[in-house]
Scaffold this motif. Structure first.
Motif, PDB file in Angstrom:
ATOM      1  N   UNK A  87       0.487  -1.283   0.063  1.00 20.48           N
ATOM      2  CA  UNK A  87       0.026  -0.225   0.058  1.00 20.48           C
ATOM      3  C   UNK A  87       0.962   1.264   0.059  1.00 20.48           C
ATOM      4  N   UNK A  88       1.777   1.387  -0.767  1.00 22.31           N
ATOM      5  CA  UNK A  88       2.917   2.505  -0.635  1.00 22.31           C
ATOM      6  C   UNK A  88       2.192   3.402  -1.607  1.00 22.31           C
ATOM      7  N   UNK A  89       2.269   4.958  -1.084  1.00 25.17           N
ATOM      8  CA  UNK A  89       2.168   5.840  -2.265  1.00 25.17           C
ATOM      9  C   UNK A  89       3.464   6.333  -3.040  1.00 25.17           C
ATOM     10  N   UNK A  90       3.104   7.134  -4.061  1.00 20.66           N
ATOM     11  CA  UNK A  90       4.061   7.377  -4.826  1.00 20.66           C
ATOM     12  C   UNK A  90       4.987   8.564  -4.143  1.00 20.66           C
ATOM     13  N   UNK A  91       5.744   8.363  -3.145  1.00 18.57           N
ATOM     14  CA  UNK A  91       6.603   9.214  -2.496  1.00 18.57           C
ATOM     15  C   UNK A  91       7.672   8.571  -2.061  1.00 18.57           C
ATOM     16  N   UNK A  92       8.732   9.546  -1.651  1.00 16.14           N
ATOM     17  CA  UNK A  92      10.182   8.860  -1.265  1.00 16.14           C
ATOM     18  C   UNK A  92      10.116   8.223   0.179  1.00 16.14           C
ATOM     19  N   UNK A  93      10.771   7.026   0.125  1.00 17.69           N
ATOM     20  CA  UNK A  93      11.013   6.483   1.547  1.00 17.69           C
ATOM     21  C   UNK A  93      11.745   5.290   1.209  1.00 17.69           C
ATOM     22  N   UNK A  94      12.856   4.992   1.882  1.00 13.99           N
ATOM     23  CA  UNK A  94      13.726   3.777   1.525  1.00 13.99           C
ATOM     24  C   UNK A  94      14.796   3.563   2.681  1.00 13.99           C
ATOM     25  N   UNK A  95      15.895   3.147   2.278  1.00 13.01           N
ATOM     26  CA  UNK A  95      17.093   2.884   2.974  1.00 13.01           C
ATOM     27  C   UNK A  95      18.194   3.533   2.414  1.00 13.01           C
ATOM     28  N   UNK A  96      19.145   3.997   3.190  1.00 14.99           N
ATOM     29  CA  UNK A  96      20.605   4.491   2.979  1.00 14.99           C
ATOM     30  C   UNK A  96      21.409   3.452   3.544  1.00 14.99           C
ATOM     31  N   UNK A  97      22.341   3.290   2.840  1.00 19.81           N
ATOM     32  CA  UNK A  97      23.534   2.372   3.574  1.00 19.81           C
ATOM     33  C   UNK A  97      24.386   2.939   3.934  1.00 19.81           C
ATOM     34  N   UNK A 126       7.232   5.367   3.067  1.00 21.40           N
ATOM     35  CA  UNK A 126       6.800   6.498   2.390  1.00 21.40           C
ATOM     36  C   UNK A 126       6.128   7.478   3.442  1.00 21.40           C
ATOM     37  N   UNK A 127       5.768   8.671   3.072  1.00 22.04           N
ATOM     38  CA  UNK A 127       5.219   9.788   3.901  1.00 22.04           C
ATOM     39  C   UNK A 127       3.925   9.741   4.299  1.00 22.04           C
ATOM     40  N   UNK A 128       2.952   9.048   3.375  1.00 22.48           N
ATOM     41  CA  UNK A 128       1.684   9.312   3.651  1.00 22.48           C
ATOM     42  C   UNK A 128       1.067   8.096   4.162  1.00 22.48           C
ATOM     43  N   UNK A 129       1.264   6.916   3.406  1.00 21.72           N
ATOM     44  CA  UNK A 129       0.858   5.640   3.775  1.00 21.72           C
ATOM     45  C   UNK A 129       1.709   4.482   3.101  1.00 21.72           C
ATOM     46  N   UNK A 130       1.761   3.201   3.943  1.00 23.75           N
ATOM     47  CA  UNK A 130       2.142   2.203   3.413  1.00 23.75           C
ATOM     48  C   UNK A 130       3.101   1.559   4.205  1.00 23.75           C
ATOM     49  N   UNK A 131       3.161   0.117   4.513  1.00 23.59           N
ATOM     50  CA  UNK A 131       3.826  -0.656   5.270  1.00 23.59           C
ATOM     51  C   UNK A 131       5.186  -1.114   4.305  1.00 23.59           C
ATOM     52  N   UNK A 132       6.155  -1.057   4.983  1.00 19.65           N
ATOM     53  CA  UNK A 132       7.585  -1.746   4.839  1.00 19.65           C
ATOM     54  C   UNK A 132       8.190  -2.636   5.659  1.00 19.65           C
ATOM     55  N   UNK A 133       8.721  -3.551   5.395  1.00 21.68           N
ATOM     56  CA  UNK A 133       9.385  -4.443   6.281  1.00 21.68           C
ATOM     57  C   UNK A 133      10.595  -5.031   5.882  1.00 21.68           C
ATOM     58  N   UNK A 134      11.682  -5.369   6.640  1.00 25.77           N
ATOM     59  CA  UNK A 134      12.814  -6.027   6.318  1.00 25.77           C
ATOM     60  C   UNK A 134      12.882  -7.562   6.893  1.00 25.77           C
ATOM     61  N   UNK A 135      12.840  -8.527   6.236  1.00 30.40           N
ATOM     62  CA  UNK A 135      12.644  -9.845   6.766  1.00 30.40           C
ATOM     63  C   UNK A 135      14.229 -10.459   6.786  1.00 30.40           C
ATOM     64  N   UNK A 136      15.079 -10.341   5.703  1.00 30.49           N
ATOM     65  CA  UNK A 136      16.430 -10.913   5.867  1.00 30.49           C
ATOM     66  C   UNK A 136      17.511 -10.157   5.077  1.00 30.49           C
TER      67      UNK A 136
END
Length: 195
Positions: A108-118, A180-190
């Protein structure tokens, strides 16, 4: 004589490629957690604007934290742009160049930035003592770049890149992630390290 040379060459080729390749897998549930300073600040702001009871109710509805199946899930209900989570993976002096693969899910992500920096955190001697310094790798990913935005259902995603630990001991691979800023779920599994 040619058969012996060919057999030795074949054995050396096999030994140099597969015998020294090792993969280490880390779970998101054990190696990722929300940044507590940012979360505490967000909770205090929520309490100040909505009151204790309302803030507690909203906090109880959040889907943030480790799951029983090894994932770290992140879907905050308030202060989404200022909150993030970190994943810390220990590296050692057996690891030089390696391939990093992050497996997770999005929904359910919206089209906005959200992610991971390494980044890599390394223990270095500054002349007087040993200190931990964080070095950005210039690498990372946006959740929407590795997801199908036409699919709002839960989907498996992964990201792969190459990095170098330079066989340094006392080193930590660090992922700093947000949704993402408005909505959406993210997860890290492995999180996989292949070296």
């Amino acid at each position: 004589m040619n058969k012996i040379s060919l057999s030795i060459a074949t054995l050396l080729a096999i030994a140099s490629t597969s015998a020294f390749s090792q993969t280490i897998t880390f779970t998101g549930s054990a190696h990722c957690s929300e940044d507590t300073v940012k979360k505490t600040s967000a909770i205090n702001e929520l309490i100040a604007s909505n009151g204790d009871l309302s803030a507690l109710k909203e906090l109880s509805l959040e889907n943030v934290g480790a799951t029983a199946n090894g994932y770290f899930i992140f879907n905050p209900t308030f202060s989404r742009t200022s909150r993030y989570f970190n994943c810390a993976i220990p590296l050692n002096d057996n690891i030089g160049q390696y391939q990093l693969t992050v497996h997770g899910t999005t929904q359910g992500l919206n089209n906005s930035f959200g992610g991971c920096s390494i980044s890599q955190i390394k223990k270095v001697n500054d002349g007087n003592s040993e200190v931990w310094l964080k070095y950005r790798t210039g690498q990372g990913f946006d959740w929407i770049s590795i997801s199908d935005l036409n699919n709002s259902s839960k989907q498996s995603v992964n990201f792969t890149t190459s990095l170098d630990n330079n066989y340094q001991d006392n080193s930590i691979l660090s992922l700093t992630c947000r949704t993402t800023w408005q909505q959406g779920t993210v997860s890290v599994g492995q999180i996989e390290i292949n070296y």
